[in-house]
Design an enzyme around this catalytic site. Structure first.
Site, PDB file in Angstrom:
ATOM      1  N   ASP A  98       0.849  -1.185   0.000  1.00 25.02           N
ATOM      2  CA  ASP A  98       0.000   0.000   0.000  1.00 25.02           C
ATOM      3  C   ASP A  98       0.890   1.243   0.000  1.00 25.02           C
ATOM      4  O   ASP A  98       1.838   1.328   0.792  1.00 25.02           O
ATOM      5  CB  ASP A  98      -0.868  -0.002   1.269  1.00 25.02           C
ATOM      6  N   ASP A 199      -3.189   4.506  -2.316  1.00 30.41           N
ATOM      7  CA  ASP A 199      -4.294   4.967  -1.495  1.00 30.41           C
ATOM      8  C   ASP A 199      -4.770   6.343  -1.962  1.00 30.41           C
ATOM      9  O   ASP A 199      -3.977   7.281  -2.033  1.00 30.41           O
ATOM     10  CB  ASP A 199      -3.799   5.060  -0.051  1.00 30.41           C
ATOM     11  N   GLU A 250      -6.225   3.618  -6.166  1.00 34.61           N
ATOM     12  CA  GLU A 250      -7.553   3.727  -5.579  1.00 34.61           C
ATOM     13  C   GLU A 250      -8.052   5.115  -5.918  1.00 34.61           C
ATOM     14  O   GLU A 250      -7.504   6.119  -5.441  1.00 34.61           O
ATOM     15  CB  GLU A 250      -7.519   3.548  -4.058  1.00 34.61           C
ATOM     16  N   HIS A 314     -11.370  -3.919   2.798  1.00 37.23           N
ATOM     17  CA  HIS A 314     -11.330  -3.556   4.224  1.00 37.23           C
ATOM     18  C   HIS A 314     -12.144  -2.303   4.529  1.00 37.23           C
ATOM     19  O   HIS A 314     -12.306  -1.932   5.690  1.00 37.23           O
ATOM     20  CB  HIS A 314      -9.873  -3.357   4.642  1.00 37.23           C
ATOM     21  N   ASP A 315     -12.606  -1.640   3.463  1.00 43.99           N
ATOM     22  CA  ASP A 315     -13.435  -0.433   3.663  1.00 43.99           C
ATOM     23  C   ASP A 315     -14.904  -0.691   3.385  1.00 43.99           C
ATOM     24  O   ASP A 315     -15.741   0.159   3.706  1.00 43.99           O
ATOM     25  CB  ASP A 315     -12.999   0.684   2.691  1.00 43.99           C
TER      26      ASP A 315
HETATM   27  O1  TEU Z   1      -9.900   4.798   1.660  1.00 43.43           O
HETATM   28  C1  TEU Z   1     -10.296   5.950   0.909  1.00 43.43           C
HETATM   29  C2  TEU Z   1     -11.735   6.070   0.843  1.00 43.43           C
HETATM   30  O2  TEU Z   1     -12.297   6.580  -0.086  1.00 43.43           O
HETATM   31  C3  TEU Z   1     -12.456   5.467   1.967  1.00 43.43           C
HETATM   32  O3  TEU Z   1     -12.170   6.373   3.045  1.00 43.43           O
HETATM   33  C4  TEU Z   1     -13.925   5.389   1.793  1.00 43.43           C
HETATM   34  O4  TEU Z   1     -14.422   6.567   1.236  1.00 43.43           O
HETATM   35  C5  TEU Z   1     -14.457   5.210   3.175  1.00 43.43           C
HETATM   36  O5  TEU Z   1     -13.758   4.139   3.707  1.00 43.43           O
HETATM   37  C6  TEU Z   1     -15.951   5.014   3.128  1.00 43.43           C
HETATM   38  O6  TEU Z   1     -16.273   3.680   2.933  1.00 43.43           O
HETATM   39  C7  TEU Z   1      -8.494   4.682   1.817  1.00 43.43           C
HETATM   40  C8  TEU Z   1      -8.221   3.433   2.640  1.00 43.43           C
HETATM   41  O7  TEU Z   1      -8.675   2.285   1.917  1.00 43.43           O
HETATM   42  C9  TEU Z   1      -8.958   3.590   3.953  1.00 43.43           C
HETATM   43  O8  TEU Z   1      -8.850   2.396   4.735  1.00 43.43           O
HETATM   44  C10 TEU Z   1      -8.345   4.769   4.697  1.00 43.43           C
HETATM   45  O9  TEU Z   1      -9.080   4.987   5.895  1.00 43.43           O
HETATM   46  C11 TEU Z   1      -8.385   6.038   3.841  1.00 43.43           C
HETATM   47  O10 TEU Z   1      -7.982   5.832   2.485  1.00 43.43           O
HETATM   48  C12 TEU Z   1      -7.421   7.085   4.400  1.00 43.43           C
HETATM   49  O11 TEU Z   1      -6.100   6.632   4.155  1.00 43.43           O
END
Ligand code: TEU
Length: 544
Positions: A98, A199, A250, A314-315
């Protein structure tokens, strides 16, 4: 046709803190990933995406980095990491890391220096602004807080953060920042990694001047701003083009047309992307919307650029819960969703535990949750006087912790994940949904994934085939083809809790068909032109 490894690959996402704990501290660790590499390899995986394991205060589970070149103690150390890379390569797999460079932790030495005084040499490594009429410089919301601006008493200025206050944004306009990031990228690439998952890479450039916006809650103004492509072209020129690596950006909130500006084959920026259009526009399953999105992205991106296919990570909560059926038809639904993700155009991602049909969770209290995004939102809403239980329940379905509960390895204590106190509760259904059970059941979700992934290695049509949606506006049936040279595969999906009649598209009515895979037993090889599909039934036929 040119064969490209990251298009042919299947990527397995390891959220290491929930993967497997070997030292009993309740967190997964890199040694745990090493010990499960044969399990990942046996599934047929080509590439592992490892979520951030760099030094971090862990406010956002590793996405708040305080030292890009050290490994977080709870994950292990550089030695363990180097063993992991060696063992991944020994098994013929690749490892992508990442890259989190839109922001650092507020405990990163760069930020501690920057905030120390207005004339510190690193002041301009972050974004500082004077108050405007005694308040925040603009009305922007962040992803995790009501404002993107946090006041710093010491120097009486605000700093900018797209996410939590503990995650100050780097100032990418500053060449010194860019050079420091490029040096860090070379550090990891020279160790032999095979690429980066980048990210929120579309957030690096900001709207000049940070003007007020009419609707601060629609936070797309944070991304895809002028200058982003200049930065990515420079990053490619200075670093990426010198290595045979995979880059996946992303780019959460982007259209196919804008996505192509990042991943077009002659753009010299990134290789591929993943976007959130499904996750953001489909809180629950909407087949018509999904078909429309898939067709628009296919027409807007292929073959000039490359996409990814995933429904959870994971999100985003576990797909069989959010988009499928995690009850009576959990197994069939998990297999149907996998069939879709592995046959639609783009590189498929498997999020750890998805391959055994793990489900989302509903814990009893906000104290059972860890996700900073959810907890910040909870406190923001109850501070407005809203009922705490009502706010809590409104946040459950989309809490990122739904996907972050530990992988369920067996039916023993803590699902075999840890001998310690797990950092987050285990999903209570681990006694029936676990890897050990899946490996003993020839009809499990696991073996279906293994077969699907195996098909991708044998049949280029799954990777490079053209795509045509033949199902029109049916709200449950998804019927489409992938075609390459003289091979055509017909994918038939009944995303529904009830039976459905499927009529074979006219153009194939007179062809013989050969069944490739099905998620129910005893499915006929050749099919009549009209036949009944069971709830959540999926089939792939080769058209002879
Ligand atoms: O996620 C970016 C992002 O767009 C997410 O924050 C999403 O909008 C949010 O999780 C709502 O579902 C990346 C990483 O994948 C995330 O784990 C981090 O928290 C974020 O960036 C900040 O680095």
């Amino acid at each position: 046709m040119k064969k490209i490894w990251w298009k042919e690959a299947v990527v397995y996402q390891v959220y290491w803190r929930s993967f497997y704990d070997t030292d009993g501290d309740g967190y997964g660790d890199l040694q745990g990933v090493i010990e499960k590499l044969d399990y990942i390899k046996d599934l047929g995986i080509d590439v592992i995406w490892l979520n951030p394991c760099y030094e971090s205060p862990d406010k956002d589970n590793g996405y708040d980095i305080s030292d890009y070149q050290k490994i977080m103690r709870k994950a292990g150390n550089v030695g363990t990491w180097e063993t992991l890379l060696k063992e991944v390569h020994k098994r013929g797999m690749k490892l992508i890391m990442d890259l989190v460079v839109n922001h650092t932790s507020n405990q990163h030495p760069w930020f501690l220096e920057s905030r120390s005084s207005k004339d510190n040499p690193k002041r301009d490594w972050y974004i500082w602004k004077d108050p405007v009429e005694g308040k925040e410089p603009s009305n922007w919301r962040s992803y995790f807080t009501p404002s993107t601006w946090e006041f710093d008493e010491k120097t009486e200025q605000y700093y900018f953060h797209s996410f939590a206050i503990e995650q100050p944004d780097l100032n990418w306009e500053n060449e010194e920042v860019r050079e420091a990031i490029y040096d860090m990228m070379r550090f990891w690439l020279d160790k032999g990694i095979d690429g980066f998952r980048m990210d929120v890479i579309n957030l690096l450039a900001k709207i000049p001047g940070f003007p007020n916006v009419d609707t601060p809650e629609n936070i797309n103004y944070l991304g895809n701003n002028p200058g982003i492509h200049t930065y990515l072209k420079e990053m490619n020129e200075q670093v990426l083009r010198h290595y045979d690596v995979m880059t996946v950006g992303e780019i959460p909130f982007v259209t196919p047309e804008d996505g192509l500006k990042y991943v077009g084959e002659n753009r010299n920026e990134l290789h591929t992307l993943f976007h959130f259009e499904v996750a953001d526009d489909m809180p629950t399953w909407d087949m018509l919307k999904f078909k429309e999105i898939q067709t628009r992205w296919y027409e807007g991106l292929f073959p000039k650029g490359w996409n990814s296919q995933f429904l959870n990570n994971h999100d985003h909560t576990r797909q069989v819960t959010r988009y499928g059926n995690d009850g009576e038809y959990r197994v069939q639904s998990a297999k149907l969703l996998a069939t879709m993700i592995h046959t639609l155009p783009g590189t498929p991602y498997v999020f750890q535990g998805e391959e055994i049909g793990m489900t989302g969770v509903r814990f009893d209290s906000i104290d059972d949750y860890n996700d900073i995004a959810m907890k910040n939102k909870y406190h923001e809403e109850i501070s407005k006087g809203r009922d705490p239980q009502e706010v809590f329940e409104s946040l459950l379905a989309l809490s990122r912790d739904n996907s972050r509960t530990p992988v369920q390895w067996n039916a023993k204590e803590n699902a075999g994940f840890t001998t310690g106190e797990p950092w987050i509760k285990i999903n209570p259904n681990y006694k029936s949904i676990n890897v050990e059970q899946a490996l003993e059941d020839p009809d499990s979700v696991y073996y279906y994934y293994k077969k699907l992934i195996g098909l991708r290695k044998e049949h280029e049509v799954m990777v490079y085939g053209t795509f045509e949606d033949l199902s029109g506006n049916d709200e449950s049936l998804y019927v489409y083809t992938r075609s390459l040279n003289n091979v055509t595969w017909l994918v038939i999906l009944n995303h529904s809790n009830i039976e459905n009649v499927c009529t074979v598209p006219d153009k194939f009515a007179n062809n013989d068909k050969r069944l490739i895979i099905a998620n129910y037993p005893d499915v006929e090889n050749n099919i009549a032109n009209s036949f009944t599909l069971k709830p959540h039934e999926a089939r792939i036929y080769e058209i002879k």
